[in-house]
Structure formats: structure tokens, C-alpha cells
Scaffold this active site. Structure first.
Site, PDB file in Angstrom:
ATOM      1  N   LYS A   1       0.816  -1.212   0.000  1.00 41.27           N
ATOM      2  CA  LYS A   1       0.000   0.000   0.000  1.00 41.27           C
ATOM      3  C   LYS A   1       0.854   1.268   0.000  1.00 41.27           C
ATOM      4  CE  LYS A   1      -3.487  -2.746  -0.021  1.00 41.27           C
ATOM      5  NZ  LYS A   1      -2.893  -4.035   0.356  1.00 41.27           N
TER       6      LYS A   1
ATOM      7  N   TYR B   1     -12.026 -14.783   2.747  1.00 43.07           N
ATOM      8  CA  TYR B   1     -11.084 -13.709   3.083  1.00 43.07           C
ATOM      9  C   TYR B   1     -10.662 -13.794   4.549  1.00 43.07           C
ATOM     10  CZ  TYR B   1      -9.098  -9.179   4.042  1.00 43.07           C
ATOM     11  OH  TYR B   1      -8.241  -8.184   4.440  1.00 43.07           O
TER      12      TYR B   1
ATOM     13  N   TYR C   1      -2.864 -12.532   2.784  1.00 47.08           N
ATOM     14  CA  TYR C   1      -2.563 -12.231   1.383  1.00 47.08           C
ATOM     15  C   TYR C   1      -1.344 -12.979   0.842  1.00 47.08           C
ATOM     16  CZ  TYR C   1      -5.646  -8.164   1.921  1.00 47.08           C
ATOM     17  OH  TYR C   1      -6.711  -7.331   2.150  1.00 47.08           O
TER      18      TYR C   1
HETATM   19  C1  LIG Z   1      -3.668  -5.291   0.177  1.00 44.96           C
HETATM   20  C2  LIG Z   1      -2.699  -6.404   0.139  1.00 44.96           C
HETATM   21  C3  LIG Z   1      -2.579  -7.239  -0.989  1.00 44.96           C
HETATM   22  C4  LIG Z   1      -3.483  -7.143  -2.181  1.00 44.96           C
HETATM   23  O1  LIG Z   1      -3.246  -6.028  -2.980  1.00 44.96           O
HETATM   24  P1  LIG Z   1      -4.471  -5.397  -3.756  1.00 44.96           P
HETATM   25  O2  LIG Z   1      -3.903  -4.246  -4.465  1.00 44.96           O
HETATM   26  O3  LIG Z   1      -5.468  -5.032  -2.703  1.00 44.96           O
HETATM   27  O4  LIG Z   1      -5.022  -6.442  -4.665  1.00 44.96           O
HETATM   28  C5  LIG Z   1      -1.619  -8.215  -0.987  1.00 44.96           C
HETATM   29  N1  LIG Z   1      -0.818  -8.409   0.087  1.00 44.96           N
HETATM   30  C6  LIG Z   1      -0.921  -7.651   1.190  1.00 44.96           C
HETATM   31  C7  LIG Z   1      -0.019  -7.953   2.319  1.00 44.96           C
HETATM   32  C8  LIG Z   1      -1.862  -6.618   1.262  1.00 44.96           C
HETATM   33  O5  LIG Z   1      -1.951  -5.885   2.364  1.00 44.96           O
END
Ligand SMILES: *Cc1c(COP(=O)(O)O)cnc(C)c1O
Length: 347
Positions: A62, A275, A301
Site C-alpha cells: 500500500k 477472506y 494475502y
Molecule cells: C492489500 C494487500 C494485498 C493485495 O493487494 P491489492 O492491491 O489489494 O489487490 C496483498 N498483500 C498484502 C499484504 C496486502 O496488504
């Protein structure tokens, strides 16, 4: 596969310096080999792009998006950032830290998206850091339109005389996705300088900005590295549609030709129950990567992304001679909200 490109000319065509940007990110993040993981899997050569090391408040993907989002907020003379995410959102934690860097307030609306969690889930990991950065938080039950909730909260702040800048969940809009157009450019430059030749990039995909930005970026550079998004939450068809829409909007913002829907590649075989709920393959990926490479993945993720890479290797998807780049998107802070799940499984 990936031809040498004239980076300077291609980058000039994209001209990211047209857009407001605030420097938050350690760049370039390294590309490192994972020899012990490659050997353990008996598969292609695996490399990792360390976007877990972007440098802001334990890092993560991010931060790249926030460079452009915060840049725009400052250009609009906002006095606060308003955003949303799931309770253990990495995006909210990085937004809260970015707000501190520029002296803005951060207010976040957190969705109780993950069922059956322990009480500590709302206190530890990312939530602890949100509070440390002084973000103000409010909670919502699962299943609402969370961007609409956060926009309604922004509207209330505006009525009260504040100047909120609204950031959608995951920072995933065309402005945020520019961060991953910049990353596509960075990867192409590193491949030229460090003589890498990748056949695939593999990553976990959620709110879509990362995959959409990369696909739009590689397309704009005319540098065809295929991106495999491993879904962390929804079925393939819905994820492809969502990534494609944002990739198109991002290309439009850049004024370059867009990707086609066939450029959006998603595997939804590693979501598990949903999720934020680690599947067995998620926990296996966390333990395997920790114990072969001393590297931390996260349970929401990056470990689902890695579980996808491991699964694809076991299915024989890659050639033994391939070089595969795993994009490490960060998130290890959330490990602390999942300690018992992890220890119960891997010991
Ligand atoms: C938000 C996030 C993702 C996914 O990225 P997006 O742009 O939301 O698809 C992947 N890994 C981590 C650790 C994240 O925080």
C-alpha cells in the site's frame, strides 16, 4: 521472453511525474533469489521482489499506492485521510502511518469481515499499530458496501467543516494503481540492470490495485511479463472483471493503450473458506518459506499468493527452466493476530 527495452523512452512515455506524489517508499525494493525454497519444491528458479520492504511502518504494497494518493490529498489541501478496510487491514495501518508523515489526521472504518475470531483480533497486529499512529477507528458488521460507508463518514466530516480526502479500500483506484505502474517500470529496469529474465510474476490479489497497476504498467512499457494473481477472497470470474476494470481506468488516466481481458490472469484455487481465513495451504506456505528462507509471509494475502505458486509448481504449470518472480506484498504484522492458528498447525 522479456525483451530488453529502452527504459528511458518507455518511462518518458508513461511520464509519471505528471501526477502529484509524496515520497514515502524505499525504492527500488530488492529482487532476491530463493534458492532453498526452489530446491525444496524441485521447481523453477524462484525470486522474490521485496515489497514487504517498502519502509513505511513495517512496509507492504500500500505504500506505493499511498505515494500518489497522499500526493493528491496534499494537492487538494485535505486536512485528513478517511479510508476503510477489514479489521486487520494492512492498508489502514500504512495509511495511518502515511498520515503521520504529512501531519494529517487519519480516520478509518473497519469491517468485521472475518467470522469467529478471538477478542484479541481487534486489539493486536495492525489494529495496535493503527492506534499507535493515532488513527481514529470505527467498526462495521460484515457485508456492507464499505466504500459507501467510508464516503458517508467523509461527508459527515465535510459538513463539520473538515477537508477529508477519501481513499477507497486497499487504495485501489486509478490514482493508487499508479504506484504499481511505477513498480512495473522499476521491475523492468531491474531486469535490464541485473540481467534477470522472468517468465512469470506471481502475487496475491485482493482489492485489485496491485495487479491492475502492474498489468497496465507492463502494457504501457510494451514489456509482456504475465502476471498471475492468486485470489485471496473471490471467485476467478469476479476478480478478473474487477482487475480488468481498474486496469482499463488506469490506462485511461495514463493516456496509453489498455490491456485486454485476456491479460488478466487469476487463479482462485487457494482462497480456502474465505477472506482472512487461512487454508491449510496458507499455513503450509507460511511455515515452508519461514523455514527455508527465513522470510515472513502473512496469513491473509502473501501466503495465499505463495500457496498459489507452490500449488502451480506441484501441478507442473511452470517449466523447470523458468524463472518466476514472486511479489511479496508484505503484511507480516497480521501474523500476531493469527498466532494460535499458525502454532496449532505447524508447531
Ligand atoms: C492489500 C494487500 C494485498 C493485495 O493487494 P491489492 O492491491 O489489494 O489487490 C496483498 N498483500 C498484502 C499484504 C496486502 O496488504
Amino acid at each position: 521472453m522479456t525483451p530488453a527495452i529502452n527504459i528511458t523512452a518507455a518511462s518518458q512515455a508513461i511520464a509519471l511525474d505528471r501526477f502529484p506524489r509524496f515520497n514515502l517508499c524505499h525504492m527500488p525494493t530488492p529482487i532476491e533469489p530463493m534458492p532453498r525454497l526452489s530446491e525444496a519444491l524441485g521447481g523453477p528458479k524462484i525470486f522474490v521482489k521485496r515489497d514487504d520492504c517498502t519502509g513505511l511502518a513495517t512496509g507492504g504494497n500500500k505504500t506505493r499506492k499511498l505515494e500518489f494518493l497522499v500526493g493528491e490529498a496534499l494537492a487538494q489541501e485535505a486536512d485528513m485521510l478517511v479510508t476503510q478496510g477489514a479489521v486487520q487491514s494492512n492498508h489502514v495501518r500504512q495509511t495511518a502511518a502515511a498520515a503521520c508523515r504529512v501531519g494529517l489526521q487519519c480516520h478509518a472504518v473497519l469491517e468485521r469481515r472475518v467470522p469467529n475470531v478471538e477478542a484479541a483480533y481487534e486489539e493486536t497486529g495492525n489494529v495496535f499499530l493503527d492506534k499507535l499512529f493515532g488513527a481514529t477507528l470505527e467498526f462495521r458488521p460484515a457485508g456492507l458496501d464499505m466504500n459507501a460507508e467510508a464516503e458517508a463518514v467523509s461527508a459527515q466530516f465535510r459538513v463539520a467543516g473538515r477537508r477529508p480526502y477519501f481513499i477507497p479500500g486497499g487504495g485501489s483506484n486509478p490514482t493508487g494503481a499508479l504506484g504499481y505502474v511505477a513498480c512495473a517500470q522499476e521491475i523492468a529496469e531491474q531486469c535490464a540492470q541485473e540481467e534477470h529474465d522472468f517468465q512469470w510474476l506471481v502475487m496475491g490479489t485482493g482489492s485489485t490495485g496491485t495487479q491492475a497497476g502492474l498489468v497496465a504498467g507492463f502494457k504501457a512499457l510494451d514489456w509482456p511479463l504475465p502476471v498471475m494473481g492468486v485470489s485471496v477472497r473471490q471467485p476467478r470470474e469476479r476478480q478478473v472483471g474487477a482487475v480488468y476494470r481498474l486496469a482499463m481506468m488506469t490506462a485511461e488516466k495514463l493516456g496509453v493503450g489498455g490491456a485486454t481481458e485476456s491479460d488478466i490472469i487469476v487463479d482462485d484455487g487457494y482462497v480456502g473458506e474465505g477472506y482472512g481465513i487461512p487454508a491449510e495451504s496458507t499455513l503450509e506456505a507460511i511455515a515452508l518459506v519461514a523455514r527455508t528462507e527465513g522470510l515472513l509471509l502473512d496469513p491473509v494475502y502473501s501466503a495465499k499468493g505463495m500457496a498459489g505458486l507452490i500449488g502451480l509448481i506441484r501441478q507442473g504449470f511452470f517449466k523447470p527452466s523458468d524463472n518466476v518472480l514472486f511479489l511479496h506484498t508484505g503484511g507480516a504484522t497480521a501474523l500476531f493476530a493469527y498466532e494460535s492458528d499458525i502454532l496449532n498447525t505447524v508447531g
